[in-house]
Scaffold this motif. Structure first.
Motif, mmCIF file in Angstrom:
data_model
loop_
_atom_site.group_PDB
_atom_site.id
_atom_site.type_symbol
_atom_site.label_atom_id
_atom_site.label_comp_id
_atom_site.label_asym_id
_atom_site.label_seq_id
_atom_site.Cartn_x
_atom_site.Cartn_y
_atom_site.Cartn_z
ATOM 1 N N ILE A 5 0.866 -1.186 0.000
ATOM 2 C CA ILE A 5 0.000 0.000 0.000
ATOM 3 C C ILE A 5 0.898 1.230 0.000
ATOM 4 O O ILE A 5 1.481 1.588 1.019
ATOM 5 C CB ILE A 5 -0.930 0.001 1.223
ATOM 6 C CG1 ILE A 5 -1.770 -1.289 1.262
ATOM 7 C CG2 ILE A 5 -1.834 1.238 1.202
ATOM 8 C CD1 ILE A 5 -2.575 -1.466 2.522
ATOM 9 N N SER A 6 1.004 1.853 -1.158
ATOM 10 C CA SER A 6 1.845 3.043 -1.263
ATOM 11 C C SER A 6 1.019 4.307 -1.493
ATOM 12 O O SER A 6 1.573 5.395 -1.570
ATOM 13 C CB SER A 6 2.870 2.869 -2.384
ATOM 14 O OG SER A 6 2.226 2.614 -3.603
ATOM 15 N N ARG A 7 -0.268 4.177 -1.601
ATOM 16 C CA ARG A 7 -1.164 5.339 -1.738
ATOM 17 C C ARG A 7 -1.409 5.948 -0.361
ATOM 18 O O ARG A 7 -1.322 5.267 0.650
ATOM 19 C CB ARG A 7 -2.499 4.931 -2.348
ATOM 20 C CG ARG A 7 -2.403 4.343 -3.705
ATOM 21 C CD ARG A 7 -2.021 5.367 -4.725
ATOM 22 N NE ARG A 7 -2.136 4.782 -6.052
ATOM 23 C CZ ARG A 7 -1.915 5.440 -7.149
ATOM 24 N NH1 ARG A 7 -1.567 6.699 -7.103
ATOM 25 N NH2 ARG A 7 -2.034 4.843 -8.304
ATOM 26 N N SER A 8 -1.761 7.212 -0.339
ATOM 27 C CA SER A 8 -2.045 7.898 0.923
ATOM 28 C C SER A 8 -3.517 8.262 1.006
ATOM 29 O O SER A 8 -4.202 8.378 -0.013
ATOM 30 C CB SER A 8 -1.201 9.166 1.034
ATOM 31 O OG SER A 8 0.169 8.837 1.118
ATOM 32 N N ASN A 9 -3.972 8.447 2.236
ATOM 33 C CA ASN A 9 -5.342 8.896 2.501
ATOM 34 C C ASN A 9 -6.399 7.933 1.961
ATOM 35 O O ASN A 9 -7.379 8.348 1.357
ATOM 36 C CB ASN A 9 -5.580 10.293 1.932
ATOM 37 C CG ASN A 9 -4.641 11.303 2.513
ATOM 38 O OD1 ASN A 9 -4.505 11.408 3.719
ATOM 39 N ND2 ASN A 9 -3.944 12.037 1.660
ATOM 40 N N ILE A 10 -6.178 6.636 2.169
ATOM 41 C CA ILE A 10 -7.172 5.637 1.769
ATOM 42 C C ILE A 10 -7.501 4.743 2.962
ATOM 43 O O ILE A 10 -6.768 4.724 3.951
ATOM 44 C CB ILE A 10 -6.711 4.769 0.584
ATOM 45 C CG1 ILE A 10 -5.493 3.914 0.958
ATOM 46 C CG2 ILE A 10 -6.456 5.617 -0.651
ATOM 47 C CD1 ILE A 10 -5.145 2.851 -0.065
ATOM 48 N N MET A 11 -8.601 4.031 2.840
ATOM 49 C CA MET A 11 -8.989 3.053 3.860
ATOM 50 C C MET A 11 -9.093 1.695 3.176
ATOM 51 O O MET A 11 -9.728 1.564 2.131
ATOM 52 C CB MET A 11 -10.330 3.421 4.485
ATOM 53 C CG MET A 11 -10.805 2.402 5.510
ATOM 54 S SD MET A 11 -12.408 2.806 6.236
ATOM 55 C CE MET A 11 -11.915 4.153 7.303
ATOM 56 N N VAL A 12 -8.451 0.694 3.778
ATOM 57 C CA VAL A 12 -8.549 -0.688 3.317
ATOM 58 C C VAL A 12 -9.167 -1.454 4.473
ATOM 59 O O VAL A 12 -8.605 -1.499 5.569
ATOM 60 C CB VAL A 12 -7.162 -1.264 2.950
ATOM 61 C CG1 VAL A 12 -7.287 -2.711 2.497
ATOM 62 C CG2 VAL A 12 -6.488 -0.415 1.875
ATOM 63 N N LYS A 13 -10.337 -2.037 4.228
ATOM 64 C CA LYS A 13 -11.025 -2.704 5.331
ATOM 65 C C LYS A 13 -11.750 -3.940 4.849
ATOM 66 O O LYS A 13 -11.840 -4.203 3.648
ATOM 67 C CB LYS A 13 -11.988 -1.745 6.023
ATOM 68 C CG LYS A 13 -13.173 -1.323 5.199
ATOM 69 C CD LYS A 13 -14.067 -0.394 6.002
ATOM 70 C CE LYS A 13 -15.442 -0.285 5.396
ATOM 71 N NZ LYS A 13 -16.363 0.397 6.298
ATOM 72 N N THR A 14 -12.269 -4.686 5.812
ATOM 73 C CA THR A 14 -13.014 -5.899 5.512
ATOM 74 C C THR A 14 -14.506 -5.587 5.436
ATOM 75 O O THR A 14 -14.964 -4.565 5.952
ATOM 76 C CB THR A 14 -12.746 -6.949 6.601
ATOM 77 O OG1 THR A 14 -13.194 -6.436 7.861
ATOM 78 C CG2 THR A 14 -11.267 -7.273 6.689
ATOM 79 N N ALA A 15 -15.251 -6.494 4.799
ATOM 80 C CA ALA A 15 -16.693 -6.281 4.661
ATOM 81 C C ALA A 15 -17.359 -6.165 6.027
ATOM 82 O O ALA A 15 -18.261 -5.354 6.214
ATOM 83 C CB ALA A 15 -17.323 -7.394 3.838
ATOM 84 N N THR A 16 -16.912 -6.984 6.971
ATOM 85 C CA THR A 16 -17.361 -6.857 8.359
ATOM 86 C C THR A 16 -16.127 -6.958 9.250
ATOM 87 O O THR A 16 -15.179 -7.676 8.914
ATOM 88 C CB THR A 16 -18.378 -7.948 8.763
ATOM 89 O OG1 THR A 16 -17.781 -9.234 8.586
ATOM 90 C CG2 THR A 16 -19.647 -7.855 7.935
ATOM 91 N N PRO A 17 -16.112 -6.262 10.374
ATOM 92 C CA PRO A 17 -14.939 -6.313 11.262
ATOM 93 C C PRO A 17 -14.609 -7.751 11.665
ATOM 94 O O PRO A 17 -15.481 -8.493 12.117
ATOM 95 C CB PRO A 17 -15.369 -5.485 12.474
ATOM 96 C CG PRO A 17 -16.405 -4.549 11.934
ATOM 97 C CD PRO A 17 -17.136 -5.349 10.885
ATOM 98 N N GLY A 18 -13.359 -8.153 11.447
ATOM 99 C CA GLY A 18 -12.927 -9.500 11.781
ATOM 100 C C GLY A 18 -13.343 -10.550 10.774
ATOM 101 O O GLY A 18 -13.118 -11.735 10.975
#
Length: 114
Positions: free
Chosen positions: A66-79
Motif C-alpha cells: 500500500i503506497s497510496r495515501s489517505n485511503i482506507m482498506v477494510k473488511t466487509a465486516t470487522p474480523g
C-alpha cells in the motif's frame, strides 16, 4: 462599493464553496473486491478518500503493498477476513487505515510485526 454588489459577491462565494465541498465528496469511492489480486489492483488505482472493502473469507499466503495515501482498506465486516500463512503487507502511504483483518496460523520470522 454598492451594497447589492457585495451581497451578490458573498452569495457567489458561498455557492462556490458549497459546490466544491459537494464535488470533493463525490470523488471518494467505495470499491468492493473479492480477492487479494483485486485488492492490490484497487489499491494501486485508488484516489485519496477511497475506501476499499475486501469480501469476508480466508486468504492464504498473500502479499500487499500500500503506497497510496489517505485511503482506507477494510473488511466487509470487522474480523471477517482471516489472513493465514505467510503474509507480506507493506504500508508506505500516509494516513492509511487498515482495518478488520485477523492474522491467523502465521509464523513470525524476521522483520516487523504489527
Amino acid at each position: 462599493m454598492n451594497r447589492k454588489f457585495l451581497n451578490i459577491h458573498r452569495l457567489v462565494i458561498v455557492i462556490i464553496f458549497l459546490t466544491s465541498l459537494f464535488f470533493s465528496h463525490l470523488q471518494a469511492r467505495i470499491i468492493n473486491v473479492s480477492s487479494i489480486a483485486a485488492l492490490q489492483t484497487a489499491i494501486n488505482n485508488s484516489l485519496a478518500g477511497d475506501t476499499i472493502v475486501l469480501a469476508n473469507g480466508t486468504y492464504t499466503n498473500s502479499s500487499l503493498s500500500i503506497s497510496r495515501s489517505n485511503i482506507m482498506v477494510k473488511t466487509a465486516t470487522p474480523g471477517g477476513v482471516y489472513l493465514s500463512g505467510t503474509q507480506y503487507i507493506t504500508i508506505d502511504g500516509d494516513y492509511v487505515t487498515f482495518s478488520g483483518f485477523q492474522f491467523t496460523s502465521g509464523d513470525i520470522g524476521t522483520g516487523y510485526v504489527i
